[in-house]
Design an enzyme around this catalytic site. Structure first.
Site, PDB file in Angstrom:
ATOM      1  N   LYS A 128       0.868  -1.174   0.000  1.00  0.00           N
ATOM      2  CA  LYS A 128       0.000   0.000   0.000  1.00  0.00           C
ATOM      3  C   LYS A 128       0.902   1.219   0.000  1.00  0.00           C
ATOM      4  CE  LYS A 128      -3.937   1.991   2.428  1.00  0.00           C
ATOM      5  NZ  LYS A 128      -3.598   3.301   1.884  1.00  0.00           N
ATOM      6  N   ARG A 183      -4.163   8.486  -4.541  1.00  0.00           N
ATOM      7  CA  ARG A 183      -4.773   7.684  -5.594  1.00  0.00           C
ATOM      8  C   ARG A 183      -5.113   8.596  -6.762  1.00  0.00           C
ATOM      9  NH1 ARG A 183      -8.418   3.278  -5.123  1.00  0.00           N
ATOM     10  NH2 ARG A 183      -8.588   2.312  -7.179  1.00  0.00           N
TER      11      ARG A 183
END
Lengths: 530, 300
Positions: free
Chosen positions: A228, A233
C-alpha cells in the site's frame, strides 16, 4: 437568482452533510433548466471568469453611496462584498420584482467583456434584493465558499434520479455547462450522456479495511498482494492526444503535473498512485504535498519534487473497456501494455508473493520498518467495480503507534454535537525551566463512543480552568491513549512534531496524568531525514 | 420607564411611571422589586409635573412600550425609548409625534441594517419546517416581546399547531394573553412526551446548542434578531437559520423618523450613534451622541 440565493444562504449556515444534501437535492428538483445547471457549475468547477469585479464594485459604490457611511459599515461588517450587498441603494421597485434568472446572469457573464461590466453590474444590483446581491457578488468573485465539495453537489444531483454519484462521475467530464443532457437523463427523459471517447474520469474501485472475519476466511490463492503506497490515488486518462490526471474524487489536478501529462501520449485509463520519487525511492508524503493543491507549478518545484505514477490497474486500453474482466486479466493486459509503451515517470506496482498466512503476517509486521503504509489484497477474480464493494479489495494498514497524552483543551462541536465538547487537544510532558510542563502535540475528534462523549463532556465541564469562546482549558487530569499512523517534524507546532491521523483509542480514567508519556518518547519515533 | 425589558426595567427603583401594561410586566418579572411606588399612565393621558406636561405615546416596540413626550412652554421633546415602525400584532403601533428635540435610539444605526419584511422571514422558517420534518426547529428569542410576536406572526401565517416553549417563557405568554393578545395553542417543552420532531420550540438564545436542547430532535437552531442581518454575527452564534426579525427601527426608519418629526435637534443614544449623528447633520439637523450609562442590546 432568488432560489439560488436562498440555497447559498442556507448552505452557508448548515453544518451537517445530510442537511446540505437535502437542501441541494430539493433545489435541483424544484429548479428549471438552465438555472440549475449553472448552479451546479458554480458549485463544482466554478463559472470561470476573468473580470475585474472587486475594483468595479468599489468604483460603483463611490458613485452611488456616501463614502463615510460605507467606511463605517465596512468596518462593522468586515467583508467588502457583504457590505456592498447590504448597503446598496437600490431604487424602490414594485413587488413582486421581475425575476432575474440565474441562467440569464450566467450567460451574460460568459459573453461580457470588461467594458460592459460596470453598467451590467449596476443594473443587476439595482434589480436584486439583499440576499440575491450577496449571492451575485459571490458568484462573480469566484469561489462560493459555502462549505460544499464538488462531490457533494454531484451526489445531490444523482439523488434526483435515484442514481449513484459514481454514475454521475462516469459521465461528468464529457458534459457541458449547463448540463441539460445530464438533468434530462436523471429525470428519465433521455439516455445516459456519452463521453464519446474523451479522456473522462471513471469512478474508482476502493478497498475496505480488512476485518478479523475477512482474515479468517481469506484464501491466499485467491488474492493478489501489493504494497500500500503512501501517495495519493489518481487516475491517468489519455485519448485522442488529450491527457488528464484526476484525483480519487474526480477533481482534475493535471495543471500541477505537466511533467506527468506530457508523457501520456496513449489511449488508456489507468489507476495508480501518485508519488514523489528520488533515485527510485519513494519520498515521504510531505514531499508530495509540496506538489498538491497548486494551479501552476514551476520548473524548480518539479525538479525538487519529481512526480511519478505507479500503476496498479487498467480500466480502458485502446478504447476497450476492461472493467468487466477479472483483476488477473486486467493486470496481464496492464503489464503487456506497459512493456510496449513504457511511458516515462511511471512503473507498475510490484506483485508480492507469499506462501503462507504466517509469511503474510511477517510481511505486514515489517511494513513500518520498510517505511511502507501497509498491504493491499485484491481478489484475482474481481471485476473493476465503482465504489467500495464488499469482499473484493482489502487494505491492511500497518499497525498504528500509540502514546498516552494528557487532555489540555476541548472545543465545542457544531450541528448535532453543538452541546458537547467533541474536539480534543492533548499534550505530553516535557521539561522547561527546570520543571515539567505539558506541550500540546495534537488534536483528535474521533475514536470514542457516544457514551464516552457524554462522560468526557461531564468531566470537561467539571474540570474547566479557563474558557476562550468555544474552547475550554481543563486541569491536567485525564489521560487519553492516542493512536496515530506516523509522526513528523513540524515547524508550525510549538512541540516541533505533527502526528498523522491521530484518534483516541481509549480514555484512561485509571491512569494518573503524571504517568502520561513524555514528548521525548514521541520525537524518538520520528524517522531521520533521508 | 419606556418598556419592560430588563436592561431598562431593573429591580429596586424608587418611583416608577409607566404604561399600565409595562407596570404589569414589571410586577410579573420583578415582583416587589418593581418600584416602591408605581404610577400608571395610559397612552395619551397628560400628566402635569410643575410647568412640564408628560404624555406617553405608543412606541411599537413591545406590549406597553412608550415614547415619552415632554412639553414645556411651547417646546416639545420626544424620547423614543426602543421603538419600531412596522406592524406588530402584539402591541399598539408607533405614533409619530412632531417635536423640536428628538432623542432616538440607534441600536441598528448603520446602513447595513435593513430588516426584511417579517412575513418573508416567517415563510423561510415554515419552508424549513417542511423541508426538515424529522427535526425540531428551535428558535432563540428574547422572552418578552420577541417571543410573543413570533408566535403571533406564525398564527397570522396560518400556523395553528402547538408552539412549544421553554419554561422561562410561560409566565409572560400568559400575561400577554391576559392583556388581550391571543397566542393560540402554546405548551411547555417540559410537558412534551416526545422529542418534538417537526415542531417549533421557542427558547432563550442561551439555550441554543446547550444542554437543555439535547432533549429535542436534532434541532435546527434559529435565532430571531435584527443582528442576524450580518453573517458574522449569525455565524458567531452557530445559528443554522438566522431570522431577521427585529423589534427596533432599522436604518431607513431611523432616518425616516428624524425627517418626519421635523425635529431640529437630534440626540442619538443606545447603539451606533456615530453614523446616525453623521447622517442627521447631513440632513441639516443639529445632532449629537448622548452618552447614557451604556448597554449593548445583545439579543434585542
Amino acid at each position: 437568482m432568488r432560489a439560488f440565493a436562498e440555497l447559498l444562504d442556507r448552505l452557508v449556515y448548515t453544518p451537517q452533510r445530510n442537511a446540505k444534501l437535502r437542501l441541494l437535492t430539493d433545489y435541483f428538483r424544484a429548479t428549471a433548466d438552465p438555472d440549475r445547471g449553472y448552479a451546479l457549475a458554480a458549485l463544482t468547477d466554478g463559472l470561470s471568469l476573468r473580470l475585474p469585479v472587486r475594483r468595479t464594485i468599489l468604483e460603483l459604490m463611490e458613485r452611488r453611496f456616501d463614502a463615510e457611511l460605507f467606511r463605517m459599515s465596512r468596518d462593522y461588517v468586515g467583508d467588502t462584498a457583504e457590505t456592498v450587498a447590504l448597503v446598496w441603494p437600490a431604487p424602490p421597485v414594485a413587488e413582486p420584482r421581475s425575476p432575474l434568472p440565474l441562467g440569464e446572469v450566467a450567460e451574460q457573464i460568459r459573453l461580457m467583456d470588461r467594458k460592459q461590466l460596470p453598467e451590467q453590474l449596476e443594473n443587476w444590483l439595482d434589480r436584486l434584493d439583499t440576499t440575491e446581491r450577496w449571492a451575485l457578488l459571490k458568484l462573480l468573485t469566484g469561489a462560493l465558499r459555502v462549505g460544499i465539495s464538488a462531490r457533494l453537489a454531484k451526489t445531490a444531483v444523482a439523488e434526483i434520479g435515484g442514481h449513484s454519484v459514481a454514475e454521475i462521475e462516469e459521465v461528468w467530464h464529457g458534459l457541458d455547462v449547463p448540463y441539460t443532457t445530464l438533468f434530462a437523463w436523471l429525470e428519465g427523459k433521455a439516455s445516459q450522456p456519452d463521453a464519446a471517447g474523451a479522456p473522462v474520469f471513471r469512478p474508482p474501485m476502493l478497498a475496505q479495511p480488512i476485518e478479523e472475519a475477512d482474515w479468517a476466511a481469506l484464501d491466499l490463492a485467491d488474492f493478489a498482494l501489493e504494497w500500500k503506497w503512501d501517495g495519493i490515488r489518481v487516475q491517468l486518462a489519455a485519448a485522442r492526444g488529450e491527457a488528464r490526471l484526476y484525483s480519487r474524487t474526480g477533481d482534475d489536478i493535471g495543471m500541477a503535473f505537466p511533467d506527468i501529462l506530457v508523457h501520456a501520449r496513449f489511449d488508456a485509463v489507468l489507476d495508480g498512485e501518485l508519488l514523489v520519487m528520488r533515485d527510485g525511492e519513494v519520498a515521504p508524503f510531505n514531499d508530495l504535498q509540496q506538489r498538491l493543491n497548486r494551479r501552476q507549478v514551476t520548473k524548480r518545484v518539479m525538479a525538487d519534487y519529481p512526480a511519478h505514477v505507479r500503476f496498479y490497474d487498467a480500466l480502458l486500453i485502446d478504447g476497450e473497456d476492461l472493467r468487466a474482466l477479472p483483476f488477473s486479466e486486467r493486470r496481464r493486459r496492464l503489464e503487456a501494455w506497459h512493456a510496449t509503451i513504457r511511458p516515462a515517470l511511471t512503473d507498475l506496482s510490484e506483485q508480492l508473493r507469499v506462501a503462507t498466512k504466517t509469511d503474510l503476517d511477517a510481511l505486514w509486521s515489517g511494513a513500518r520498518a520498510a517505511e511502507i503504509e501497509g498491504l493491499m489484497l485484491k481478489k484475482l477474480t474481481s471485476p473493476y467495480l465503482a465504489g467500495r464493494p464488499k469482499g473484493h479489495w482489502f487494505k491492511w494498514k500497518r499497525a498504528p503507534l500509540t502514546v498516552d497524552c494528557v487532555l489540555m483543551y476541548a472545543q465545542r462541536g457544531s450541528g448535532r454535537r453543538s452541546s458537547y465538547y467533541p474536539d480534543y487537544t492533548f499534550g505530553l510532558w516535557t521539561e522547561a525551566g527546570g520543571r515539567d510542563e505539558l506541550v500540546p502535540v495534537g488534536k483528535a475528534y474521533s475514536g470514542y463512543s457516544d457514551a464516552e462523549l457524554v462522560e468526557l463532556d461531564r468531566w470537561i465541564r467539571g474540570h474547566t480552568t479557563e474558557r476562550y469562546g468555544p474552547v475550554r482549558a481543563v486541569e491536567p487530569g485525564l489521560v487519553l491513549e492516542v493512536l496515530f499512523d506516523d509522526v513528523q517534524r513540524s515547524r508550525r507546532h510549538k512541540s516541533g512534531v505533527a502526528m498523522r491521523f491521530p484518534r483516541i483509542a481509549r480514555i484512561r480514567w485509571d491512569k494518573p496524568a503524571r504517568e502520561a508519556d513524555r514528548l521525548e518518547q514521541l520525537t524518538a519515533l520520528i524517522k531521520p531525514l533521508a | 420607564m419606556t418598556h419592560g425589558h430588563s436592561d431598562h426595567a431593573r429591580p429596586g427603583h424608587d418611583a416608577v411611571l409607566a404604561t399600565p401594561e409595562t407596570i404589569e410586566i414589571m410586577q410579573s418579572r420583578l415582583g416587589n422589586g418593581a418600584g416602591r411606588t408605581r404610577q400608571a399612565l395610559g397612552y395619551g393621558d397628560a400628566l402635569k409635573i410643575g410647568d412640564v406636561t408628560v404624555t406617553l405615546r405608543p412606541a411599537g416596540h413591545i406590549l406597553g412600550s412608550a415614547q415619552v413626550v415632554i412639553d414645556y412652554r411651547g417646546q416639545r421633546a420626544v424620547v423614543t425609548g426602543d421603538y419600531k415602525r412596522r406592524t406588530d400584532p402584539t402591541c399598539t403601533p408607533f405614533e409619530l409625534v412632531p417635536c423640536d428635540l428628538l432623542v432616538t435610539e440607534a441600536t441598528f444605526g448603520l446602513p447595513v441594517f435593513r430588516h426584511e419584511p417579517d412575513t418573508r422571514e416567517i415563510a423561510r422558517l415554515l419552508a424549513s419546517v417542511t423541508a426538515f420534518p424529522e427535526r425540531t426547529h428551535q428558535i432563540g428569542v428574547y422572552g418578552l416581546g420577541k417571543c410573543q410576536r413570533l408566535i403571533a406572526l406564525l398564527r397570522k401565517a396560518g400556523y395553528d399547531r402547538a408552539i412549544w416553549l421553554h419554561g422561562s417563557m410561560i409566565q409572560l405568554c400568559a400575561l400577554y394573553e391576559r392583556l388581550g393578545v391571543p397566542l393560540g395553542d402554546i405548551r411547555a417543552v417540559a410537558d412534551a412526551t416526545s422529542s418534538l420532531a417537526g415542531e417549533i420550540v421557542l427558547s432563550p438564545p442561551s439555550a441554543l446548542g446547550d444542554r437543555w436542547s439535547r432533549r429535542l430532535a436534532d434541532p435546527v437552531t434559529a435565532l430571531a434578531s435584527g443582528w442576524m442581518r450580518v453573517r458574522g454575527r449569525a455565524r458567531q452564534r452557530g445559528v443554522e437559520l438566522p431570522l431577521i426579525i427585529s423589534d427596533h427601527v432599522d436604518w431607513p426608519e431611523i432616518i425616516q423618523t428624524i425627517d418626519e418629526t421635523g425635529a431640529g435637534e437630534i440626540w442619538v443614544t443606545h447603539g451606533r450613534e456615530e453614523a446616525v449623528v453623521y447622517q442627521a447633520r447631513k440632513m441639516g439637523r443639529r445632532a449629537r451622541a448622548l452618552a447614557l450609562v451604556g448597554r449593548e442590546d445583545e439579543v434585542e
